[in-house]
Design a protein around this motif. Structure first.
Motif, PDB file in Angstrom:
ATOM      1  N   CYS A  50     -24.809  40.036  49.169  1.00 45.14           N
ATOM      2  CA  CYS A  50     -25.763  41.004  48.635  1.00 45.14           C
ATOM      3  C   CYS A  50     -25.400  42.410  49.093  1.00 45.14           C
ATOM      4  CB  CYS A  50     -27.195  40.648  49.028  1.00 45.14           C
ATOM      5  SG  CYS A  50     -27.452  40.330  50.775  1.00 45.14           S
ATOM      6  N   ALA A  51     -26.052  43.371  48.461  1.00 43.34           N
ATOM      7  CA  ALA A  51     -25.848  44.782  48.781  1.00 43.34           C
ATOM      8  C   ALA A  51     -27.078  45.550  48.342  1.00 43.34           C
ATOM      9  CB  ALA A  51     -24.595  45.322  48.088  1.00 43.34           C
ATOM     10  N   SER A  52     -27.209  46.751  48.839  1.00 38.36           N
ATOM     11  CA  SER A  52     -28.344  47.588  48.447  1.00 38.36           C
ATOM     12  C   SER A  52     -28.118  48.165  47.047  1.00 38.36           C
ATOM     13  CB  SER A  52     -28.527  48.731  49.446  1.00 38.36           C
ATOM     14  OG  SER A  52     -27.481  49.674  49.292  1.00 38.36           O
ATOM     15  N   PRO A  53     -29.191  48.470  46.317  1.00 39.71           N
ATOM     16  CA  PRO A  53     -29.042  49.120  45.002  1.00 39.71           C
ATOM     17  C   PRO A  53     -28.251  50.428  45.082  1.00 39.71           C
ATOM     18  CG  PRO A  53     -31.288  48.327  45.303  1.00 39.71           C
ATOM     19  CD  PRO A  53     -30.595  48.159  46.617  1.00 39.71           C
ATOM     20  N   ASP A  94     -36.000  40.980  51.733  1.00 47.11           N
ATOM     21  CA  ASP A  94     -35.358  42.190  51.203  1.00 47.11           C
ATOM     22  C   ASP A  94     -34.984  42.021  49.734  1.00 47.11           C
ATOM     23  OD1 ASP A  94     -35.371  43.513  53.768  1.00 47.11           O
ATOM     24  OD2 ASP A  94     -33.760  42.162  54.335  1.00 47.11           O
ATOM     25  N   ILE A  95     -34.576  40.815  49.361  1.00 44.92           N
ATOM     26  CA  ILE A  95     -34.248  40.551  47.959  1.00 44.92           C
ATOM     27  C   ILE A  95     -35.518  40.607  47.105  1.00 44.92           C
ATOM     28  CG2 ILE A  95     -33.405  38.776  46.355  1.00 44.92           C
ATOM     29  CD1 ILE A  95     -31.494  37.906  48.657  1.00 44.92           C
ATOM     30  N   ARG A  96     -36.593  40.039  47.602  1.00 41.95           N
ATOM     31  CA  ARG A  96     -37.841  40.047  46.851  1.00 41.95           C
ATOM     32  C   ARG A  96     -38.412  41.456  46.702  1.00 41.95           C
ATOM     33  NH1 ARG A  96     -41.314  34.679  48.785  1.00 41.95           N
ATOM     34  NH2 ARG A  96     -39.910  33.136  47.829  1.00 41.95           N
ATOM     35  N   SER A  97     -38.190  42.289  47.713  1.00 36.68           N
ATOM     36  CA  SER A  97     -38.714  43.654  47.659  1.00 36.68           C
ATOM     37  C   SER A  97     -37.787  44.608  46.908  1.00 36.68           C
ATOM     38  CB  SER A  97     -38.937  44.190  49.076  1.00 36.68           C
ATOM     39  OG  SER A  97     -37.694  44.386  49.753  1.00 36.68           O
ATOM     40  N   GLY A  98     -36.575  44.143  46.584  1.00 34.45           N
ATOM     41  CA  GLY A  98     -35.631  44.991  45.879  1.00 34.45           C
ATOM     42  C   GLY A  98     -34.754  45.850  46.769  1.00 34.45           C
ATOM     43  N   GLN A  99     -34.866  45.695  48.089  1.00 32.71           N
ATOM     44  CA  GLN A  99     -34.019  46.484  48.988  1.00 32.71           C
ATOM     45  C   GLN A  99     -32.585  45.990  49.004  1.00 32.71           C
ATOM     46  OE1 GLN A  99     -35.965  48.048  52.763  1.00 32.71           O
ATOM     47  NE2 GLN A  99     -37.231  46.253  52.376  1.00 32.71           N
ATOM     48  N   LEU A 100     -32.372  44.715  48.675  1.00 33.30           N
ATOM     49  CA  LEU A 100     -31.045  44.141  48.528  1.00 33.30           C
ATOM     50  C   LEU A 100     -30.993  43.375  47.209  1.00 33.30           C
ATOM     51  CD1 LEU A 100     -30.309  42.715  52.108  1.00 33.30           C
ATOM     52  CD2 LEU A 100     -29.356  44.807  51.106  1.00 33.30           C
ATOM     53  N   GLU A 101     -29.796  43.315  46.631  1.00 35.87           N
ATOM     54  CA  GLU A 101     -29.591  42.562  45.399  1.00 35.87           C
ATOM     55  C   GLU A 101     -28.449  41.577  45.596  1.00 35.87           C
ATOM     56  OE1 GLU A 101     -28.998  45.085  42.032  1.00 35.87           O
ATOM     57  OE2 GLU A 101     -30.716  46.389  42.521  1.00 35.87           O
ATOM     58  N   VAL A 102     -28.618  40.361  45.090  1.00 37.32           N
ATOM     59  CA  VAL A 102     -27.569  39.344  45.179  1.00 37.32           C
ATOM     60  C   VAL A 102     -26.486  39.661  44.154  1.00 37.32           C
ATOM     61  CG1 VAL A 102     -27.024  36.897  44.926  1.00 37.32           C
ATOM     62  CG2 VAL A 102     -29.185  37.586  45.982  1.00 37.32           C
ATOM     63  N   ARG A 107     -28.945  45.789  58.941  1.00 38.16           N
ATOM     64  CA  ARG A 107     -29.461  47.157  58.812  1.00 38.16           C
ATOM     65  C   ARG A 107     -28.458  48.064  58.096  1.00 38.16           C
ATOM     66  NH1 ARG A 107     -34.004  48.244  61.852  1.00 38.16           N
ATOM     67  NH2 ARG A 107     -34.648  46.564  63.255  1.00 38.16           N
ATOM     68  N   TRP A 108     -27.169  47.868  58.372  1.00 39.19           N
ATOM     69  CA  TRP A 108     -26.147  48.645  57.677  1.00 39.19           C
ATOM     70  C   TRP A 108     -26.183  48.351  56.174  1.00 39.19           C
ATOM     71  CZ3 TRP A 108     -21.806  47.500  61.742  1.00 39.19           C
ATOM     72  CH2 TRP A 108     -21.836  48.481  62.735  1.00 39.19           C
ATOM     73  N   ALA A 109     -26.375  47.080  55.837  1.00 40.38           N
ATOM     74  CA  ALA A 109     -26.437  46.716  54.420  1.00 40.38           C
ATOM     75  C   ALA A 109     -27.638  47.375  53.749  1.00 40.38           C
ATOM     76  CB  ALA A 109     -26.504  45.198  54.270  1.00 40.38           C
ATOM     77  N   LEU A 110     -28.775  47.378  54.416  1.00 45.70           N
ATOM     78  CA  LEU A 110     -29.963  48.036  53.865  1.00 45.70           C
ATOM     79  C   LEU A 110     -29.726  49.530  53.676  1.00 45.70           C
ATOM     80  CD1 LEU A 110     -32.761  46.273  55.962  1.00 45.70           C
ATOM     81  CD2 LEU A 110     -32.344  45.994  53.513  1.00 45.70           C
ATOM     82  N   ILE A 112     -29.916  33.162  53.362  1.00 44.21           N
ATOM     83  CA  ILE A 112     -31.120  33.526  52.607  1.00 44.21           C
ATOM     84  C   ILE A 112     -32.328  33.638  53.536  1.00 44.21           C
ATOM     85  CG2 ILE A 112     -31.785  31.150  52.054  1.00 44.21           C
ATOM     86  CD1 ILE A 112     -31.992  34.206  49.696  1.00 44.21           C
ATOM     87  N   TRP A 113     -32.296  32.935  54.677  1.00 47.02           N
ATOM     88  CA  TRP A 113     -33.380  33.045  55.653  1.00 47.02           C
ATOM     89  C   TRP A 113     -33.487  34.463  56.206  1.00 47.02           C
ATOM     90  CZ3 TRP A 113     -36.730  29.087  57.290  1.00 47.02           C
ATOM     91  CH2 TRP A 113     -36.451  27.821  56.774  1.00 47.02           C
TER      92      TRP A 113
END
Length: 298
Positions: free
Chosen positions: A167-170, A244-252, A225-228, A238-239
């Motif tokens: 994953c990565a941030s938008p 973060d994925i649900r909130s949109g801060q990270l995307e798969v 934190r760096w990824a965010l 996924i744990w």
């Protein structure tokens, strides 16, 4: 004999705490008493157990050998007392647990708090460390780990399934684009972690990619934190990243590419198998983490 065992207990606590003052607080003894017992033990054995400086306290070679034996002896005594006084249905005494930092803080700490509340006679100590500690030498009753068990001298019980994702941030994806194939990963900035950091990502179908670790660390939470912050791609359980994925801060990215699962295990020495505190804790975590995992991976 009772004085000898108390001296042994003080020695083990000092070795694990790293200082006399920390051990004194844990044992609820004065610093003078702890220092006197340690001095008496070294005098009786005729060897120096610690190398002392004004800033550090480390075990000598003789001290390391003696510590390993003491941990086993005290564990056997603890197990015997627990079995005799509480049968097999009550958790008593000290339960020492180790886990990774992120999983320990996010999931394990609240579950251990819940478990301790069910067993008021139990004291729980949780250490979080992204390294793989030798649980026998360090005197842990239980380790919570991801993936397969390497040490066959330990017992492992699977607690919950796991899935790993890239994953990565938008913001990172907006600047650098979204990888569409495994080959694309090599051209992206990656955040890697571990000891040593893992720059060789292996996939469930046997393919692998060497990624470019622009930021590396031994701390998985720091990598998170760096990824965010938009620094690059990260391979995470996924744990760790579900919220973060649900909130949109990270995307798969590459969601259809499967990675080795690395399920969550409880790991403990053979001599802890009959200890009620360990058995009951493992049973409790298996039920609670299975429930959480069903929601997480569903």
């Amino acid at each position: 004999m009772s004085d000898n065992l108390l001296d042994m207990l003080v020695f083990v606590r000092v070795a694990q705490a790293g200082s006399l003052s920390a051990a004194a607080r844990e044992l609820r003894l004065s610093l003078t008493v702890v220092s006197r017992k340690l001095t008496r033990l070294e005098a009786r054995l005729g060897v120096r157990l610690f190398n002392r400086t004004t800033r550090s306290l480390t075990l000598t070679e003789e001290g390391m050998r003696f510590h390993a034996r003491c941990v086993r002896i005290l564990a056997e005594i603890d197990d015997a007392e627990t079995e005799v006084t509480s049968g097999r249905d009550t958790a008593l005494g000290l339960l020492r647990v180790t886990s990774t930092f992120a999983f320990g803080c996010r999931w394990l700490a609240p579950l251990l708090q819940e478990f301790q509340a069910q067993h008021p006679g139990l004291h729980v100590h949780l250490d979080t460390d992204d390294g793989v500690a030798n649980i026998v030498e360090r005197g842990y009753d239980l380790a919570i780990r991801f993936g397969a068990l390497a040490d066959s001298s330990l017992i492992a019980r699977q607690l919950a399934p796991n899935r790993r994702v890239i994953c990565a941030s938008p913001s990172y994806l907006a600047r650098h684009g979204r990888p569409e194939t495994l080959e694309d990963l090599a051209g992206h900035a990656a955040i890697t972690f571990g000891d040593p950091p893992n720059t060789h990502w292996i996939f469930a179908d046997g393919r692998s990619v060497n990624v470019k670790g622009v930021l590396t660390t031994n701390n998985g939470e720091l990598a998170h934190r760096w990824a965010l912050g938009g620094a690059g791609l990260i391979l995470k359980s996924i744990w760790d990243v579900r919220d973060d994925i649900r909130s949109g801060q990270l995307e798969v990215v590459l969601p259809d590419v499967l990675l080795p699962a690395a399920p969550i295990h409880a790991v403990f020495p053979h001599n802890r198998l009959t200890a009620a505190k360990v058995r009951l804790c493992v049973d409790f975590l298996a039920v609670r983490l299975k429930d959480i995992g069903g929601d997480l991976l569903g």
